[in-house]
Design a protein around this motif. Structure first.
Motif, mmCIF file in Angstrom:
data_model
loop_
_atom_site.group_PDB
_atom_site.id
_atom_site.type_symbol
_atom_site.label_atom_id
_atom_site.label_comp_id
_atom_site.label_asym_id
_atom_site.label_seq_id
_atom_site.Cartn_x
_atom_site.Cartn_y
_atom_site.Cartn_z
ATOM 1 N N ARG A 345 0.838 -1.210 0.000
ATOM 2 C CA ARG A 345 0.000 0.000 0.000
ATOM 3 C C ARG A 345 0.865 1.249 0.000
ATOM 4 O O ARG A 345 0.670 2.166 -0.801
ATOM 5 N N ASN A 346 1.818 1.296 0.907
ATOM 6 C CA ASN A 346 2.639 2.495 1.051
ATOM 7 C C ASN A 346 3.521 2.739 -0.168
ATOM 8 O O ASN A 346 3.851 3.877 -0.487
ATOM 9 N N ALA A 347 3.886 1.672 -0.860
ATOM 10 C CA ALA A 347 4.813 1.800 -1.977
ATOM 11 C C ALA A 347 4.128 2.147 -3.293
ATOM 12 O O ALA A 347 4.735 2.795 -4.147
ATOM 13 N N PHE A 348 2.871 1.730 -3.478
ATOM 14 C CA PHE A 348 2.288 1.792 -4.815
ATOM 15 C C PHE A 348 1.020 2.618 -4.952
ATOM 16 O O PHE A 348 0.656 2.969 -6.080
ATOM 17 N N LEU A 349 0.330 2.915 -3.865
ATOM 18 C CA LEU A 349 -1.012 3.478 -4.006
ATOM 19 C C LEU A 349 -1.029 4.996 -3.875
ATOM 20 O O LEU A 349 -0.398 5.568 -2.990
ATOM 21 N N GLY A 350 -1.771 5.624 -4.761
ATOM 22 C CA GLY A 350 -1.960 7.062 -4.769
ATOM 23 C C GLY A 350 -3.081 7.404 -5.737
ATOM 24 O O GLY A 350 -3.728 6.521 -6.312
ATOM 25 N N SER A 356 0.630 5.638 -11.646
ATOM 26 C CA SER A 356 0.268 4.390 -12.315
ATOM 27 C C SER A 356 0.201 3.286 -11.264
ATOM 28 O O SER A 356 1.218 2.748 -10.832
ATOM 29 N N VAL A 357 -0.990 2.963 -10.823
ATOM 30 C CA VAL A 357 -1.199 1.992 -9.747
ATOM 31 C C VAL A 357 -1.306 0.591 -10.347
ATOM 32 O O VAL A 357 -2.170 0.346 -11.191
ATOM 33 N N PRO A 358 -0.469 -0.361 -9.911
ATOM 34 C CA PRO A 358 -0.528 -1.724 -10.463
ATOM 35 C C PRO A 358 -1.664 -2.545 -9.856
ATOM 36 O O PRO A 358 -1.445 -3.571 -9.204
ATOM 37 N N GLU A 359 -2.897 -2.105 -10.090
ATOM 38 C CA GLU A 359 -4.045 -2.731 -9.441
ATOM 39 C C GLU A 359 -4.198 -4.199 -9.830
ATOM 40 O O GLU A 359 -4.428 -5.059 -8.975
ATOM 41 N N ALA A 360 -4.080 -4.501 -11.124
ATOM 42 C CA ALA A 360 -4.249 -5.893 -11.557
ATOM 43 C C ALA A 360 -3.205 -6.789 -10.910
ATOM 44 O O ALA A 360 -3.507 -7.921 -10.495
ATOM 45 N N GLY A 361 -1.966 -6.322 -10.823
ATOM 46 C CA GLY A 361 -0.929 -7.117 -10.179
ATOM 47 C C GLY A 361 -1.192 -7.337 -8.705
ATOM 48 O O GLY A 361 -1.041 -8.451 -8.188
ATOM 49 N N LEU A 362 -1.602 -6.283 -8.006
ATOM 50 C CA LEU A 362 -1.868 -6.406 -6.569
ATOM 51 C C LEU A 362 -3.042 -7.342 -6.294
ATOM 52 O O LEU A 362 -3.081 -8.013 -5.255
ATOM 53 N N PRO A 387 8.283 -3.702 0.250
ATOM 54 C CA PRO A 387 7.230 -3.959 -0.732
ATOM 55 C C PRO A 387 7.616 -5.075 -1.681
ATOM 56 O O PRO A 387 8.801 -5.348 -1.911
ATOM 57 N N GLY A 388 6.615 -5.748 -2.216
ATOM 58 C CA GLY A 388 6.856 -6.760 -3.235
ATOM 59 C C GLY A 388 6.936 -6.120 -4.608
ATOM 60 O O GLY A 388 7.065 -4.904 -4.746
ATOM 61 N N ASN A 389 6.830 -6.959 -5.633
ATOM 62 C CA ASN A 389 6.867 -6.463 -7.013
ATOM 63 C C ASN A 389 5.674 -7.036 -7.781
ATOM 64 O O ASN A 389 5.754 -8.114 -8.372
ATOM 65 N N PRO A 390 4.546 -6.316 -7.767
ATOM 66 C CA PRO A 390 3.367 -6.814 -8.482
ATOM 67 C C PRO A 390 3.424 -6.569 -9.983
ATOM 68 O O PRO A 390 2.549 -7.058 -10.708
ATOM 69 N N LEU A 391 4.419 -5.846 -10.469
ATOM 70 C CA LEU A 391 4.423 -5.438 -11.876
ATOM 71 C C LEU A 391 4.448 -6.607 -12.852
ATOM 72 O O LEU A 391 3.759 -6.563 -13.881
ATOM 73 N N PRO A 392 5.204 -7.685 -12.609
ATOM 74 C CA PRO A 392 5.155 -8.815 -13.551
ATOM 75 C C PRO A 392 3.785 -9.470 -13.642
ATOM 76 O O PRO A 392 3.520 -10.210 -14.592
ATOM 77 N N PHE A 393 2.909 -9.192 -12.681
ATOM 78 C CA PHE A 393 1.590 -9.815 -12.666
ATOM 79 C C PHE A 393 0.524 -8.908 -13.270
ATOM 80 O O PHE A 393 -0.667 -9.213 -13.216
ATOM 81 N N HIS A 474 7.332 9.868 -4.473
ATOM 82 C CA HIS A 474 6.433 9.162 -3.568
ATOM 83 C C HIS A 474 5.057 9.144 -4.213
ATOM 84 O O HIS A 474 4.592 10.165 -4.723
ATOM 85 N N PRO A 475 4.368 7.986 -4.226
ATOM 86 C CA PRO A 475 3.057 7.933 -4.899
ATOM 87 C C PRO A 475 2.005 8.806 -4.234
ATOM 88 O O PRO A 475 1.010 9.166 -4.869
ATOM 89 N N ASN A 476 2.223 9.151 -2.967
ATOM 90 C CA ASN A 476 1.240 9.957 -2.250
ATOM 91 C C ASN A 476 1.793 11.330 -1.907
ATOM 92 O O ASN A 476 1.364 11.960 -0.951
ATOM 93 N N ALA A 477 2.749 11.812 -2.671
ATOM 94 C CA ALA A 477 3.255 13.173 -2.479
ATOM 95 C C ALA A 477 2.240 14.171 -3.024
ATOM 96 O O ALA A 477 1.526 13.879 -3.989
ATOM 97 N N PRO A 478 2.143 15.351 -2.437
ATOM 98 C CA PRO A 478 1.160 16.326 -2.904
ATOM 99 C C PRO A 478 1.479 16.882 -4.282
ATOM 100 O O PRO A 478 2.638 16.927 -4.705
ATOM 101 N N ALA A 479 0.419 17.291 -4.968
ATOM 102 C CA ALA A 479 0.543 17.943 -6.273
ATOM 103 C C ALA A 479 -0.744 18.716 -6.532
ATOM 104 O O ALA A 479 -1.812 18.351 -6.006
#
Length: 612
Positions: A345-350, A356-362, A387-393, A474-479
């Motif tokens: 969650r902390n590594a990928f979600l925003g 670009s959230v790897p939802e299908a992999g997660l 964190p793991g690596n959901p990208l190959p999935f 950071h995926p949850n950095a402000p913008a």
């Protein structure tokens, strides 16, 4: 229990007397009448509702009993909570709503999360090369996101409701005009915020007495300014809030905070504009859909992290059969699965508009099988999980993700556990269901009441993560225009196409673990829903000290002792969450349930009660 009183007839109609036209005051000759006796559990037919507050629950039941649907009821409850639970939610905040539309047999989700003003560049949140200290950030104009609740309520009703917002707001207008009596919970919430409220003229005038102290328990407090605000929206529509006089008042409050003369607090102004408010949009998103032991779970997608984090937790956990081991051994696996899920969650979600959230992999079962190799079934982890690596999935081969920079300080939701946000659960006779979490972020939001309009502003921008430097990824950095990541986790549970359970909770990032443990209690351990949500809680969110936070009742349990033998350690976090739920029973009845004790207890009602 929220025992603040208001007028309700035997039929649960909220027919109030004439409102007070003066500033909030103690006892008057227009005191509220007694409310229905509050209860945390109710079973029956014809519709149901559960909230933290008896008036909000009764408002939902009024809508249901008069022919409204579950969406109407949820919005009515939310607007009443803006009066009686103003430190947790309100028209100055936002939320996530998940609904089942029975005639279409589909689940929909409505994102009305607050957004960052377009001038809120990340660099504005750093001073002397470091993030602005949290205490200075939270009580400032900089912490305010563009509110989403009014448009969220209106859109929910337009798309899925049966009544216009002008009608649905009437119970809240009556409660705001007639007032409510301060109970111990409201008093304590005010006391914790009193030093902030004293520093703003509008906040002190509404929530503190002439001596600068919280109104005592039993004092009747009215909010005619909020009644007028709701009335303007009911009469003039959303333009009154997002383009009219309320919008101008919000921008003026954010950019020129109403600081009390002589206050020592340095209050940084914000950068919100009228254009920010006029441009705000809600988003209808597809639900996050996953399965667990034959059940289908529908949750909220990003920028909420709840749906994906719960799905990954349960994908990891499903390999272990609870009836093949002790409860402590199963809880060990749950805590370790939660640790791994939070690392991801902390590594990928925003916000998916920016990340670009790897939802299908997660969500992939193959990823869960691979990730499970990091779960030691015999011992608790002694280090924070990577964190793991959901990208190959995701459907192709990808390089491992770039490690993220270390976050300098914890996000707000890690600092404030259970003293903010609220959850509403409703269902109607036609089979429609709503599970709705709404918030102004931390208890009391940013501490500023909009002068003349009677509502607190949110401090949602503190839900962003601030890396050590403005340039760090950071995926949850402000913008500008971005929605901060949330842990709100409204959830629907189905089996064989039929609803089983709707639930959700407040509690910052412990929302996810509160909902998760309640599901384990009910689905895996077979507890009735009222017992499942009342049971002592434990929360593992991949904290740097490797400890799990837990309630005193859990720490004193035999399961905690057995977990300690497996290497687990616990921090006393006090109460965790304040859940509400509706269970759909095999006999066609429903059971609405709310917390019996936490946050003063909650209120559950049904339109047609039956004896169990």
């Amino acid at each position: 229990m929220r025992r603040l009183l208001f007028s309700v007839s035997a039929s649960l109609c909220l027919a109030m007397g004439t409102g007070c036209a003066t500033a909030p005051a103690p006892v008057s000759d227009a005191r509220p009448l007694a409310s229905p006796a509050p209860t945390p559990t109710a079973t029956g037919r014809g519709g149901a509702a559960a909230t933290v507050d008896v008036r909000a629950t009764a408002a939902a039941i009024e809508l249901l009993a008069s022919g409204g649907n579950a969406v109407d009821a949820a919005v009515a409850a939310a607007s009443v909570l803006g009066v009686t639970d103003p430190y947790s939610c309100g028209i100055g905040g936002g939320g996530f709503l998940v609904a089942y539309i029975a005639k279409d047999k589909r689940v929909v989700t409505l994102d009305h999360r607050e957004t960052a003003p377009r001038a809120l560049e990340r660099s504005r949140l750093y001073e002397d090369g470091a993030p602005i200290p949290f205490d200075a950030f939270v009580t400032s104009g900089l912490s305010v996101g563009v509110p989403g609740s009014p448009l969220g309520w209106s859109e929910a009703l337009r798309l899925y409701g049966s009544r216009p917002l002008s009608d649905v707001l009437q119970p809240a207008i009556r409660v705001a005009e007639h007032g409510f009596d301060v109970d111990a919970t409201f008093f304590e919430q005010t006391r914790r915020n009193a030093s902030r409220f004293r520093d703003f003229t509008s906040s002190a005038a509404l929530y503190l007495g002439p001596d600068g102290q919280p109104w005592p328990v039993g004092t009747t407090v009215r909010n005619p300014d909020l009644a007028r605000t709701y009335g303007l929206v009911a009469r003039d529509g959303l333009d009154a809030f997002y383009r009219g006089e309320i919008a101008r008042a919000i921008v003026d409050t954010v950019t020129r905070p109403p600081v009390t003369p002589g206050a020592s607090r340095v209050v940084r102004p914000g950068v919100m504009t009228l254009e920010d408010l006029a441009a705000y949009e809600t988003v209808v998103r597809p639900p996050v859909t996953s399965t667990y032991r034959g059940y289908t779970l529908y949750g909220m997608g990003v920028p909420s992290s709840g749906g994906l984090t719960l799905a990954l937790t349960f994908n990891l956990l499903e390999a272990y059969a609870p009836d093949a081991m002790s409860r402590a051994d199963f809880l060990h696996r749950y805590l370790e699965a939660s640790r791994l899920a939070f690392a991801d969650r902390n590594a990928f979600l925003g916000d998916p508009a920016f990340v670009s959230v790897p939802e299908a992999g997660l969500l992939s079962r193959d990823y869960a099988a691979s990730r499970r190799s990091a779960l030691d079934v015999s011992r608790a982890s002694t280090t924070a999980a990577a964190p793991g690596n959901p990208l190959p999935f995701q459907g192709g081969t990808h390089a491992a993700p770039t490690p993220l920079s270390q976050v300098e300080r914890p996000a707000t939701e890690e600092r404030v556990l259970n003293k903010e946000t609220t959850h509403i659960t409703t269902a109607d006779a036609a089979g429609n269901i709503v599970t709705y979490t709404c918030t102004i972020e931390g208890e009391g939001g940013n501490g500023m009441v909009v002068p003349g309009y009677g509502f607190l502003l949110n401090n949602e921008m503190t839900d962003f993560d601030l890396p050590a430097s403005p340039e760090a990824p950071h995926p949850n950095a402000p913008a500008p225009g971005k929605r901060p990541r949330s842990s709100m986790s409204p959830l629907l549970v189905f089996k064989d196409g039929e609803p089983v359970l709707a639930l959700g909770s407040p509690g910052g990032s412990t929302i996810i673990t509160t909902v998760g443990q309640t599901l384990i209690n009910h689905l895996d351990f077979g507890m009735p829903i009222d017992q499942a949500l009342a049971a002592p809680r434990v929360s593992q969110r991949n904290s740097p000290d490797e400890k799990s936070q837990a309630e005193p009742g859990f720490i004193a349990s035999p399961e905690a002792a057995a977990l300690a033998a497996l290497g687990h350690s616990f921090t006393d976090a006090g109460p965790l969450g304040a859940l509400t739920a509706i269970r759909f029973n095999p006999d066609g009845t429903v059971t609405a349930a709310a917390e019996p004790i936490r946050r003063g207890g909650g209120s559950a009602m049904v339109v047609e009660p039956v004896k169990r």
